[in-house]
Design a protein around this motif. Structure first.
Motif, PDB file in Angstrom:
ATOM      1  N   PHE A  47      45.106 112.247   9.188  1.00  0.00           N
ATOM      2  CA  PHE A  47      45.459 110.949   9.606  1.00  0.00           C
ATOM      3  C   PHE A  47      44.545 109.977   8.873  1.00  0.00           C
ATOM      4  O   PHE A  47      43.166 110.449   8.489  1.00  0.00           O
ATOM      5  CB  PHE A  47      45.735 110.695  11.073  1.00  0.00           C
ATOM      6  CG  PHE A  47      44.292 110.783  11.658  1.00  0.00           C
ATOM      7  CD1 PHE A  47      43.466 109.659  11.968  1.00  0.00           C
ATOM      8  CD2 PHE A  47      43.961 112.074  12.355  1.00  0.00           C
ATOM      9  CE1 PHE A  47      42.063 109.975  12.665  1.00  0.00           C
ATOM     10  CE2 PHE A  47      42.691 112.223  13.266  1.00  0.00           C
ATOM     11  CZ  PHE A  47      41.817 111.017  13.372  1.00  0.00           C
ATOM     12  N   SER A  52      47.134 103.556   9.127  1.00  0.00           N
ATOM     13  CA  SER A  52      48.125 104.123  10.120  1.00  0.00           C
ATOM     14  C   SER A  52      49.096 104.966   9.514  1.00  0.00           C
ATOM     15  O   SER A  52      50.152 104.871  10.024  1.00  0.00           O
ATOM     16  CB  SER A  52      48.760 102.728  10.625  1.00  0.00           C
ATOM     17  OG  SER A  52      48.142 101.592  10.940  1.00  0.00           O
ATOM     18  N   PHE A  54      49.962 109.291   9.686  1.00  0.00           N
ATOM     19  CA  PHE A  54      49.790 110.185  10.661  1.00  0.00           C
ATOM     20  C   PHE A  54      50.598 111.384  10.200  1.00  0.00           C
ATOM     21  O   PHE A  54      51.805 111.197  10.111  1.00  0.00           O
ATOM     22  CB  PHE A  54      49.834 110.046  12.261  1.00  0.00           C
ATOM     23  CG  PHE A  54      49.092 108.564  12.287  1.00  0.00           C
ATOM     24  CD1 PHE A  54      47.789 108.861  12.896  1.00  0.00           C
ATOM     25  CD2 PHE A  54      49.822 107.355  12.474  1.00  0.00           C
ATOM     26  CE1 PHE A  54      47.057 107.612  13.145  1.00  0.00           C
ATOM     27  CE2 PHE A  54      49.001 106.291  12.689  1.00  0.00           C
ATOM     28  CZ  PHE A  54      47.859 106.547  13.172  1.00  0.00           C
ATOM     29  N   PRO A 456      45.183 110.336  17.441  1.00  0.00           N
ATOM     30  CA  PRO A 456      46.342 110.594  17.358  1.00  0.00           C
ATOM     31  C   PRO A 456      47.139 111.873  18.168  1.00  0.00           C
ATOM     32  O   PRO A 456      46.183 112.719  18.501  1.00  0.00           O
ATOM     33  CB  PRO A 456      46.674 110.882  15.935  1.00  0.00           C
ATOM     34  CG  PRO A 456      45.608 110.137  15.167  1.00  0.00           C
ATOM     35  CD  PRO A 456      44.325 110.474  16.287  1.00  0.00           C
ATOM     36  N   TYR A 483      45.513 103.186  18.943  1.00  0.00           N
ATOM     37  CA  TYR A 483      46.918 102.604  19.079  1.00  0.00           C
ATOM     38  C   TYR A 483      46.860 101.608  20.324  1.00  0.00           C
ATOM     39  O   TYR A 483      46.464 102.188  21.360  1.00  0.00           O
ATOM     40  CB  TYR A 483      47.557 104.053  19.292  1.00  0.00           C
ATOM     41  CG  TYR A 483      49.271 103.552  19.834  1.00  0.00           C
ATOM     42  CD1 TYR A 483      50.054 103.137  18.787  1.00  0.00           C
ATOM     43  CD2 TYR A 483      49.367 103.735  21.237  1.00  0.00           C
ATOM     44  CE1 TYR A 483      51.479 102.995  19.380  1.00  0.00           C
ATOM     45  CE2 TYR A 483      50.721 103.413  21.741  1.00  0.00           C
ATOM     46  CZ  TYR A 483      51.599 102.978  20.867  1.00  0.00           C
ATOM     47  OH  TYR A 483      52.846 102.994  21.154  1.00  0.00           O
TER      48      TYR A 483
END
Length: 635
Positions: A47, A52, A54, A456, A483
């Motif tokens: 990631f 952003s 992943f 993540p 996030y």
């Protein structure tokens, strides 16, 4: 040691620590030992928070439907996969075995291919809660098409927006649908939607209500004759781990709905894992989630989660109040349901009914009961515990979102001590943090902050369809490296999390996330309306409802305000759907605004909720005098 099933609290803490310290080993072992792959992965995850981006199970090859159906056939072929309970209790229920589900999905997959649908194509599914909805989704996933299910309560305008955004070339719909005592027109909504869509080549129509509908020659085709001619075998398409599985639209606080993209492998692994653990699912259990498949809850915990575990899942077409308020309890009694997963809104509405409706049924089969869609209030929690669970069934008060793909924070039944109004502890692999307004992590307990996730997880949405910049801006810009959920929460002294509300202009009404910006846009299209502001206010049944503050172009022109209120709600219904109607409408001379022209929705929200004493800093308002009038004339 298997990481797939957590058996006790000590094991939870061991698994959780392993998932944080060695996430590659933890998720790699779960993926390898519990799912089938055409080809293993090169790397468990990679990631780039700054971009952003992943990826999970890189270069792994699989098909989620092979994991949902094919691999179960040898041992569970005759086991019931789906129980369909129709809207009308006098209509016989339908039990679909894994063998039959395989045949029906393969036939549907072959029909789609014959209609020209290919891997990567987007297919819009606009269906009521009938078996064809589940079968269509699985058929899309089997051939590698990306399904985009739209809740069959959205208006033609909302449907066309979503079809156009996703670029769908095929629509699967029905002539109509049953909802309580009503017959809902569905095909006519699609017909109207497609007047402003130019990508759709084929419309496949299920005959559910025997309604007379228009069929456009060359485009519209009845589904049943095509299925009758189709072969009941189909080789599942080899998919890359990061190939899109589905697009599901969720309300944004501004602009267009966001088409959240979920990919194949990570979603499969974590959805299967969370279903098994959060609901303590055992081999012969009957699981029932009352959500509509048009929402993420239905995707993950009516369809994919149960089938990935070889389970039996109930698909319910009806509503909790038809033919009487005992319908939920009838179904639990009838099928001896073991896990029941519903929304606080439904519980609050049923609490208001005579207790005989619930107490007259045998609910002894229940082992786990769950809550989803919004935080459950304490009164509803205790009623659920006392009257439905009979104080023997743990309540799993789950927190998650369309964007997260699966449950992230929840008690584990018979393992986590529960606490009313608290979602309790994060599941393994989930690292929540609370942040203050200065972007610092909150370490103290009982302090409200912005809920973020700092690492993540496999099932997270990868992007917004065709708009990765918006994905970055919405979820990763406010708190760099994390996030941002859009929710506020607090944490107690033992680490339990309680969700306290939304930070943005999204209001959760009856478990549905409704962005206020599209509603305001719809209102402002009415010729009499100059401007509007929509906020949420507390509601005893729905949890929240919508309050509209509206200014008119000519204040004295529309004397019959009640008719105008009806017109406004009809306008919202036609543009978005009945679920977005305003609960209260107040006509105002002007809206409170800052010098830069921004409407102070924070103040309007306070007034709507009866909090009229302290508004905080209003020095930036250019017209503070309007507040007295708004308060005086509050609905």
């Amino acid at each position: 040691m298997s990481y797939y099933k957590i058996e006790n609290l000590e094991q939870y803490f061991k698994h959780y620590k392993k998932s944080v310290r060695e996430p590659r080993k933890f998720w790699g072992k779960i993926a390898e030992e519990n799912f089938v792959w055409y080809q293993g992965w090169d790397k468990v995850f990679d990631f780039n928070m700054e971009e952003s981006k992943f990826e999970w199970f890189l270069n792994g090859k699989l098909n989620i439907v092979k994991n949902c159906i094919d691999r179960h056939l040898a041992k569970r072929g005759d086991k019931t996969a789906i129980i369909f309970e129709p809207n009308n209790p006098d209509e016989p229920a339908l039990e679909i075995s894994y063998n039959e589900l395989y045949n029906r999905v393969c036939k549907m997959a072959n029909v789609l291919k014959e209609q020209g649908v290919k891997k990567g194509d987007r297919v819009c599914i606009y269906l009521p809660m009938i078996p064809e909805l589940a079968i269509s989704m699985l058929a899309c996933a089997r051939i590698g098409a990306v399904h985009s299910v739209i809740f069959a309560g959205f208006s033609s305008s909302a449907v066309s927006n979503r079809i156009n955004d996703a670029g769908c070339n095929c629509v699967i719909t029905s002539d109509g649908g049953f909802r309580g005592s009503r017959v809902i027109e569905i095909k006519s909504i699609i017909d109207e939607a497609l007047e402003s869509c130019n990508t759709v080549e084929t419309v496949l129509v299920v005959n559910r209500t025997n309604s007379v509908v228009n069929m456009m020659e060359g485009r519209d085709k009845w589904l049943e004759p095509l299925l009758n001619q189709a072969i009941p075998n189909n080789v599942a398409q080899v998919m890359d781990a990061e190939d899109p599985l589905f697009i599901l639209y969720t309300s944004g606080s501004t602009g267009q709905p966001k088409g959240m993209v979920h990919t194949t492998a990570g979603y499969m692994v974590q959805t299967g894992y969370t279903f098994k653990n959060v609901f303590d699912y055992q081999e012969n259990d009957i699981f029932w989630c009352t959500a509509d498949i048009g929402w993420i809850t239905g995707h993950s915990y009516i369809l994919y989660g149960p089938l990935l575990n070889g389970g039996t899942t109930v698909l319910f077409e009806g509503v909790p109040s038809f033919p009487n308020p005992g319908r939920f309890w009838d179904v639990i009694d009838k099928f001896k349901v073991n896990q029941f997963y519903t929304a606080p809104t439904a519980l609050r509405s049923l609490m208001a009914e005579d207790y005989k409706f619930v107490n007259s049924h045998d609910l002894s089969s229940l082992r786990v009961i769950g809550s989803v869609g919004e935080p459950i209030n304490e009164e509803a929690w205790h009623w659920y515990n006392d009257h439905v669970g009979k104080k023997k069934c743990p309540i799993v008060d789950t927190w998650w979102q369309t964007e997260t793909g699966c449950i992230l924070i929840s008690p584990l039944p018979f393992i986590t001590p529960t606490k009313p109004t608290y979602a309790t502890l994060p599941l393994p692999g989930i690292q929540p943090v609370l942040m203050d307004d200065k972007r610092n992590e909150i370490l103290d307990n009982q302090v409200d902050g912005s809920l973020c996730i700092k690492f993540p997880w496999p099932a997270m949405a990868r992007t917004i369809w065709n708009n990765h910049d918006r994905y970055k801006e919405t979820y990763f810009s406010q708190f760099p490296g994390k996030y941002f959920t859009g929710d506020r929460a607090l944490r107690d002294e033992v680490g339990y999390y309680r969700i306290t509300g939304r930070e943005d202009d999204v209001v959760i009404v009856s478990g549905h996330n409704l962005g206020t910006a599209p509603i305001e846009d719809a209102i402002n299209e009415h010729p009499a309306i100059a401007e509007s502001a929509v906020v949420g206010f507390k509601h005893p049944i729905k949890g929240n409802d919508l309050y509209g503050y509206i200014t008119l172009k000519m204040q004295g022109e529309y004397r019959d305000r009640e008719n105008l209120k009806k017109e406004i709600n009809e306008h919202i219904s036609s543009h978005i759907g009945p679920i977005a109607k305003l609960g209260k409408i107040q006509f105002v001379e002007s809206l409170p605004k800052t010098r830069s022209g921004k409407i102070m929705r924070r103040i309007l929200r306070s007034i709507a909720n009866g909090e009229t004493k302290e508004f905080g800093d209003i020095s930036t308002l250019i017209n503070p005098e309007v507040l007295d009038s708004i308060i005086k004339n509050k609905e």
